[in-house]
Design an enzyme around this catalytic site. Structure first.
Site, PDB file in Angstrom:
ATOM      1  N   LYS A  24      -4.813   3.225  -3.210  1.00 16.96           N
ATOM      2  CA  LYS A  24      -4.140   2.613  -2.061  1.00 16.96           C
ATOM      3  C   LYS A  24      -5.082   2.532  -0.855  1.00 16.96           C
ATOM      4  O   LYS A  24      -4.980   1.606  -0.042  1.00 16.96           O
ATOM      5  CB  LYS A  24      -2.869   3.394  -1.719  1.00 16.96           C
ATOM      6  CG  LYS A  24      -1.798   3.307  -2.803  1.00 16.96           C
ATOM      7  CD  LYS A  24      -1.403   1.865  -3.098  1.00 16.96           C
ATOM      8  CE  LYS A  24      -0.287   1.750  -4.102  1.00 16.96           C
ATOM      9  NZ  LYS A  24       0.144   0.356  -4.339  1.00 16.96           N
ATOM     10  N   TYR A  56      -4.300   7.810  -7.486  1.00 13.29           N
ATOM     11  CA  TYR A  56      -3.284   6.883  -6.959  1.00 13.29           C
ATOM     12  C   TYR A  56      -3.504   6.659  -5.467  1.00 13.29           C
ATOM     13  O   TYR A  56      -3.553   5.519  -4.987  1.00 13.29           O
ATOM     14  CB  TYR A  56      -1.876   7.420  -7.212  1.00 13.29           C
ATOM     15  CG  TYR A  56      -0.806   6.514  -6.657  1.00 13.29           C
ATOM     16  CD1 TYR A  56      -0.368   5.409  -7.378  1.00 13.29           C
ATOM     17  CD2 TYR A  56      -0.249   6.739  -5.399  1.00 13.29           C
ATOM     18  CE1 TYR A  56       0.594   4.548  -6.863  1.00 13.29           C
ATOM     19  CE2 TYR A  56       0.710   5.886  -4.874  1.00 13.29           C
ATOM     20  CZ  TYR A  56       1.127   4.797  -5.614  1.00 13.29           C
ATOM     21  OH  TYR A  56       2.073   3.946  -5.089  1.00 13.29           O
ATOM     22  N   SER A  89       0.850  -1.186   0.000  1.00 13.91           N
ATOM     23  CA  SER A  89       0.000   0.000   0.000  1.00 13.91           C
ATOM     24  C   SER A  89       0.893   1.246   0.000  1.00 13.91           C
ATOM     25  O   SER A  89       1.984   1.232  -0.557  1.00 13.91           O
ATOM     26  CB  SER A  89      -0.933  -0.038   1.216  1.00 13.91           C
ATOM     27  OG  SER A  89      -1.783   1.080   1.241  1.00 13.91           O
TER      28      SER A  89
END
Length: 346
Positions: free
Chosen positions: A209, A205, A182
Site C-alpha cells: 500500500k 501488505y 490504499s
C-alpha cells in the site's frame, strides 16, 4: 460493447469484497437517475461473480428502484497474481467496450498466517486504540512468490493492477477516472527500496500500500496531461472485512467490534466499521469530489456520521517506484507478446 447505448461503464476490481460491493452500490446511488450504467463486476471465480451480481440487484430493488432498468451487468474473471489472466481481462474489455468511465482498483491480497494471540492481548492491554488502528499482531508469511515468479503481494496489489491499466489505458483516455484504494497502514517504514517486490518484508501488505501511494504521486500528473485520465488515491479507514474472519471465532469477532466502537467513541475518525461508510472516499473521488494531490480517507464521527479527510503523503521515492514498475511493464510486454488466451473460462 455495452447493450445500453451511451452507457456509463464502471469496472470495479474485487467487487465481491465488502468494500467492493459497497463501492458498487454507492456509485449507482451517486450517478444521476437518467444515466444508464454498465457495471463490470470482477472476481477470480465465477460463483463469486454470480453471488455479488445477485446481491447488487437485490440492493437496487430495495434501495434504489429508480435504477432497476438503468443498470446492465457484465463480468471479468481476473487474477492479478497471474499475468496471463490480466492479459485475458484486457482482451475482453478491449473487445466489448470503446470507453471506460470509472476504474476502481480495489482488489487486495495478503499472505496472512494467522494472529499472534499473545502479542494481540498485550497490545490491547497496553494501548487498545492503537491495537485496532495499527496492529502488529497479524502474522504475514515472508518470501511468497506468485506463479510468475514475482512477489505475490507486490503483484496482486501493485504491479498486476498497474500492468492492467497500462493495457487498457486507451479505453480510459479523455475523461476516464482511476481510483486506487490504499490503506491507513501505508507508512514509509513498511517499505525498503532494496526490496520493492516485498519478498523479505514481514509486512508485505502494508508495504504494497505504500508502493500504491508512491506510484500514484509518480503518475497522476502524466496520466492527466498525456491521456486526459484523472487518477485518485483514497483509503477506506477501518471496517469489517471478510478477508480476516477465518482467524476469528465468535468471541474474538465481537471483541474486535467492541474495540472498534470504543476507538470511535474515544475520537478515532477512521473506525468506520461499516463497509458502506468505508466506500465514501472511493466513490467521492470517482464523482470528482476529492483532490488528486492528496490521499482522501473515509472517516466518521462518534455517532457514525460520515465525512472525508485529506491526508498529505510523503512522496519521496515516487519516481524510483514508477521507473521500476515501467521497467517491469516493458519486460512483461515482451514476455506476453505472443500469448493467446481463451478469455471466458471460469
Amino acid at each position: 460493447m455495452s447493450l445500453l447505448k451511451d452507457s456509463t461503464v464502471a469496472v470495479i476490481t474485487g467487487t465481491s469484497s465488502n468494500l467492493g460491493f459497497n463501492i458498487a452500490v454507492r456509485l449507482l446511488e451517486g450517478l444521476p437517475d437518467n444515466k444508464e450504467i454498465t457495471l463490470v463486476v470482477t472476481s477470480r471465480t465465477l460463483p463469486k461473480v454470480k453471488e455479488v451480481i445477485s446481491d447488487i440487484k437485490k440492493y437496487i430493488v430495495a434501495k434504489i428502484p429508480t435504477k432497476v432498468n438503468k443498470v446492465e451487468f457484465d463480468y471479468l474473471l481476473v487474477d492479478f497474481t497471474d499475468m496471463v489472466s490480466i492479459l485475458s481481462a484486457y482482451y475482453e474489455l478491449n473487445k466489448r467496450y470503446k470507453h471506460i468511465d470509472y476504474l476502481f482498483i480495489n482488489a487486495a491480497q495478503g499472505v496472512y498466517g494467522g494472529i499472534d494471540w499473545t502479542g494481540a492481548v498485550l497490545e490491547v492491554l497496553q494501548s487498545p486504540i492503537e491495537a485496532v488502528t495499527n496492529p502488529t499482531y497479524k502474522l504475514q508469511k515472508v518470501g511468497v512468490e506468485s506463479g510468475d515468479k514475482l512477489g505475490l503481494v507486490f503483484q496482486a496489489n501493485v504491479f498486476g493492477p498497474y500492468y492492467f491499466i497500462h493495457r487498457i489505458k486507451h479505453l480510459l483516455e479523455n475523461g476516464g477516472k482511476i481510483v486506487w484504494v490504499s490503506s491507513l497502514m501505508s507508512s514509509p517504514k513498511y517499505l525498503s527500496f532494496n526490496d520493492l517486490q516485498l519478498l523479505r518484508s514481514p509486512a508485505s501488505y502494508e508495504g504494497s500500500k505504500r508502493l500504491v501511494d508512491l506510484m500514484h504521486f509518480g503518475t497522476y500528473n502524466k496520466l492527466e496531461r498525456e491521456h486526459g485520465i484523472k487518477q485518485y488515491l483514497v483509503h477506506p479507514g477501518i471496517f469489517t472485512s471478510f478477508s480476516f474472519f477465518q482467524y476469528l471465532n465468535v468471541f474474538t469477532y465481537y471483541g474486535m467490534l467492541f474495540l472498534f466502537y470504543l476507538a470511535r467513541f474515544l475520537g478515532s475518525p477512521y473506525h468506520n466499521i461499516s463497509g458502506y461508510i468505508a466506500a465514501n472516499a472511493p466513490v467521492a473521488a470517482a464523482l470528482g469530489q476529492t483532490k488528486q494531490n492528496c490521499k482522501t480517507a473515509s472517516a466518521c464521527t462518534r455517532s457514525g456520521k460520515e465525512y472525508l479527510l485529506e491526508e498529505e503523503i510523503d512522496s519521496t521515492g515516487s519516481d524510483d517506484v514508477v521507473s521500476y514498475l515501467d521497467t517491469l511493464t516493458k519486460e512483461w510486454d515482451e514476455k506476453l507478446k505472443d500469448q493467446i488466451v481463451n478469455t471466458r473460462q471460469p
